[in-house]
Design an enzyme around this catalytic site. Structure first.
Site, PDB file in Angstrom:
ATOM      1  N   HIS A  62       4.632   5.591  11.219  1.00  0.00           N
ATOM      2  CA  HIS A  62       5.159   4.294  10.776  1.00  0.00           C
ATOM      3  C   HIS A  62       4.111   3.471  10.017  1.00  0.00           C
ATOM      4  CE1 HIS A  62       8.191   0.919  11.954  1.00  0.00           C
ATOM      5  NE2 HIS A  62       7.530   0.572  10.865  1.00  0.00           N
ATOM      6  N   HIS A  64       3.443   1.140   6.275  1.00  0.00           N
ATOM      7  CA  HIS A  64       3.970   0.513   5.057  1.00  0.00           C
ATOM      8  C   HIS A  64       2.882   0.565   3.992  1.00  0.00           C
ATOM      9  CE1 HIS A  64       7.614  -0.979   7.039  1.00  0.00           C
ATOM     10  NE2 HIS A  64       6.833  -1.138   8.104  1.00  0.00           N
ATOM     11  N   LEU A  65       3.117   1.371   2.966  1.00  0.00           N
ATOM     12  CA  LEU A  65       2.104   1.528   1.910  1.00  0.00           C
ATOM     13  C   LEU A  65       2.352   0.607   0.724  1.00  0.00           C
ATOM     14  CD1 LEU A  65       1.449   5.398   1.872  1.00  0.00           C
ATOM     15  CD2 LEU A  65       0.027   3.587   2.853  1.00  0.00           C
ATOM     16  N   ARG A  66       3.526  -0.005   0.688  1.00  0.00           N
ATOM     17  CA  ARG A  66       3.840  -1.052  -0.321  1.00  0.00           C
ATOM     18  C   ARG A  66       3.840  -0.565  -1.760  1.00  0.00           C
ATOM     19  NH1 ARG A  66       5.707  -3.867   3.851  1.00  0.00           N
ATOM     20  NH2 ARG A  66       4.174  -5.084   5.002  1.00  0.00           N
ATOM     21  N   HIS A 181      14.778   1.072  13.204  1.00  0.00           N
ATOM     22  CA  HIS A 181      14.254  -0.276  13.459  1.00  0.00           C
ATOM     23  C   HIS A 181      15.424  -1.019  14.089  1.00  0.00           C
ATOM     24  CE1 HIS A 181      12.472  -4.275  11.999  1.00  0.00           C
ATOM     25  NE2 HIS A 181      13.739  -4.582  12.250  1.00  0.00           N
ATOM     26  N   HIS A 234       8.871   1.165  16.989  1.00  0.00           N
ATOM     27  CA  HIS A 234       8.227  -0.010  17.604  1.00  0.00           C
ATOM     28  C   HIS A 234       9.013  -0.660  18.742  1.00  0.00           C
ATOM     29  CE1 HIS A 234      10.827  -1.878  14.626  1.00  0.00           C
ATOM     30  NE2 HIS A 234       9.956  -1.828  13.631  1.00  0.00           N
ATOM     31  N   ASP A 307       2.764   0.891  12.741  1.00  0.00           N
ATOM     32  CA  ASP A 307       3.549  -0.090  11.991  1.00  0.00           C
ATOM     33  C   ASP A 307       2.613  -0.914  11.104  1.00  0.00           C
ATOM     34  OD1 ASP A 307       5.507  -1.643  10.926  1.00  0.00           O
ATOM     35  OD2 ASP A 307       6.051  -2.666  12.787  1.00  0.00           O
ATOM     36  N   PHE A 325       6.534 -11.150   8.412  1.00  0.00           N
ATOM     37  CA  PHE A 325       6.227 -10.440   9.654  1.00  0.00           C
ATOM     38  C   PHE A 325       5.273  -9.283   9.367  1.00  0.00           C
ATOM     39  CE2 PHE A 325      10.494 -12.138  10.621  1.00  0.00           C
ATOM     40  CZ  PHE A 325      10.344 -12.556  11.933  1.00  0.00           C
TER      41      PHE A 325
HETATM   42  N1  LIG Z   1       6.878  -4.813  11.353  1.00  0.00           N
HETATM   43  C1  LIG Z   1       6.761  -5.852  10.593  1.00  0.00           C
HETATM   44  O1  LIG Z   1       6.497  -6.934  11.108  1.00  0.00           O
HETATM   45  N2  LIG Z   1       6.931  -5.774   9.269  1.00  0.00           N
HETATM   46  C2  LIG Z   1       7.262  -4.623   8.495  1.00  0.00           C
HETATM   47  C3  LIG Z   1       8.677  -4.198   8.642  1.00  0.00           C
HETATM   48  C4  LIG Z   1       8.978  -3.399   9.895  1.00  0.00           C
HETATM   49  O2  LIG Z   1       8.270  -2.457  10.244  1.00  0.00           O
HETATM   50  O3  LIG Z   1       9.976  -3.709  10.539  1.00  0.00           O
HETATM   51  C5  LIG Z   1       6.923  -4.901   7.052  1.00  0.00           C
HETATM   52  O4  LIG Z   1       7.394  -4.178   6.160  1.00  0.00           O
HETATM   53  O5  LIG Z   1       6.145  -5.821   6.781  1.00  0.00           O
HETATM   54 ZN   LIG Z   2      10.449  -2.088  11.652  1.00  0.00          ZN
END
Ligand SMILES: NC(=O)N[C@@H](CC(=O)O)C(=O)O
Ligand SMILES: [Zn+2]
Length: 427
Positions: A62, A64-66, A181, A234, A307, A325
């Site tokens: 999990h 996020h590489l954006r 999620h 998560h 995450d 978030f």
């Molecule tokens: N976990 C988070 O707080 N944010 C994640 C989204 C996600 O994993 O639900 C994000 O893309 O920023």
């Molecule tokens: Zn999530």
């Protein structure tokens, strides 16, 4: 490249090996394991690992590489470098990018860029619906052709159950896991922290446990009906743990994941106004955290993922209700797991290797996550006794958004080896 690792504590879940010995690898493959190894030819590199854990390369399900579209927060290269520093040899990227990864071309973009430039393996997860709008299914089968390891709508839940059920049927047909999620979009209602005495004191809108729990229940029911393999992302509530336990008792193919922040902190630890404590799901109560720890100990919870959710300083500098978030996690996960779980006797070092490597590999059907003769030479070396203070300025990630800056921890990644190459070594 020929690498010899000497005298490490070899931790390999696939055969439950936990013993001191050497590992020798050549041409990206593990050639020999255990005892004292004297290679016929002089190795290019010898790593002395006395007192260190030697685990199969860590796998983060999990991240996020954006990339594409949000590369001011992170990109494939900075994210993968942060992963290598954090001990990860494989990371799975969530599809909530700009545009959303909902078709084969976009999966290929990530895979091609990663192959060319990333020091570790990057696998791109496909979205469930087009643009993550929840209205129409994404081209799931096209993305399967392009090599996705899973589908996920991460960042939100697919609220239309009919559509979600169709997606699960496709996933089941291809034995592809669905990463969920769990968050009821209507009930969350602008919440930004856990709904409890702190949210009331601070006058902030709260997110109740039910926001997560109702979707966990729904998704388990749908997985049961469709036969899809369900991986719950998560998990943060005590009832999520109970429901996963029930699903496992019924032998349903359901797995659960926890992030270090949820097993380390509770909403009591929040610093008023500090948005580095804002993540989704939110930090819950002591009772929830205790349930997560018990779930990890008893293997109800199978996976530790980060995450990793990088955001820019400007975005995080907004008021609590407005800031996005998420917190970064790739470069703190090993330390928090060693400090909070292994050192405190919640899980064994072998369970750590299971939850951070072997189980994630099993979930995505990968032959990695094991230290066996003939397996790919992905190896992580960790000094569990090294003590230090987390410094977000040292992160290779573009994201510095962490509540753990300045925290004293134990457990340092000494080296990360991916496909037989040293991709990170601590100096
Ligand atoms: N976990 C988070 O707080 N944010 C994640 C989204 C996600 O994993 O639900 C994000 O893309 O920023
Ligand atoms: Zn999530």
């Amino acid at each position: 490249m020929k690498i010899l690792i000497q005298k490490g504590r070899i931790l390999n879940p696939s055969d439950q090996r936990d013993e001191v010995g050497d590992i020798y690898m050549e041409d990206g493959v593990i050639q020999e394991i255990g005892g004292t190894i004297t290679p016929e030819e002089t190795p290019d590199k010898v790593i002395f690992a006395e007192g260190c854990y030697v685990m199969p390369g860590l796998i983060d399900l999990h991240v996020h590489l954006r990339d594409p579209g949000l590369t001011h927060k992170e990109d494939i290269v900075t994210g993968a470098k942060a992963a290598a520093r954090g001990g990860f040899t494989t990371i799975l990227a969530m599809p909530n990018t700009k545009p959303v990864i909902d078709c084969a071309d976009r999966v290929q973009y990530v895979h091609n860029k990663a192959k060319e430039l990333a020091p570790v393996h990057v696998l791109q997860i496909g979205a469930v619906t087009k643009q993550q709008k929840g209205e129409e299914l994404a081209d799931i089968e096209g993305m399967i052709q392009a090599g996705i390891p899973a589908i996920s709508e991460d960042g939100k839940s697919v609220m239309n159950m009919k559509l979600y059920r169709e997606a699960m049927e496709i996933a089941a047909k291809h034995d592809l896991p669905v990463f969920a999620h769990c968050e009821d979009q209507n009930m969350v209602n602008g919440g930004c922290v856990n709904e409890d005495k702190h949210s009331k004191e601070l006058g902030l809108p709260g997110i109740s446990n039910a926001v997560e729990d109702v979707i966990v229940a729904r998704d388990i029911v749908l997985a049961k009906e469709t036969g899809a393999r369900l991986h719950l992302c998560h998990c943060s509530t005590k009832d999520s743990v109970r429901m996963i336990q029930l699903a496992k008792e019924e032998k349903l193919p359901v797995t659960g994941e926890v992030c270090p922040h949820h097993f380390t902190l509770t909403s009591d630890d929040m610093v008023a106004g500090d948005t580095n404590y804002k993540m989704n799901p939110p930090l819950r109560t002591e009772a929830d955290k205790e349930a997560l720890l018990k779930g990890l100990k008893e293997d109800i919870l199978d996976v530790i993922s980060t995450d990793h959710a990088p955001h820019s300083r400007e975005e995080k500098q907004q008021p609590m209700t407005k800031a996005p978030f998420g917190i970064v996690g790739l470069e703190t996960a090993v330390a928090l797991t060693v400090t909070e779980l292994v050192d405190k006797g919640v899980i064994t070092p072998l369970q750590m290797a299971e939850k951070m490597s072997y189980n994630p590999a099993q979930i995505i059907g990968s032959d990695r996550g094991r230290l066996e003769v003939g397996s790919p030479a992905d190896v992580t070396i960790i000094d569990p006794e090294a003590e230090y203070v987390i410094d977000s300025m040292s992160f290779l990630s573009k994201g510095k958004n962490t509540p753990f800056d300045g925290r004293k921890v134990k457990g340092l990644v000494k080296a990360t080896i991916c496909d037989g190459e040293v991709v990170y070594q601590q100096d």
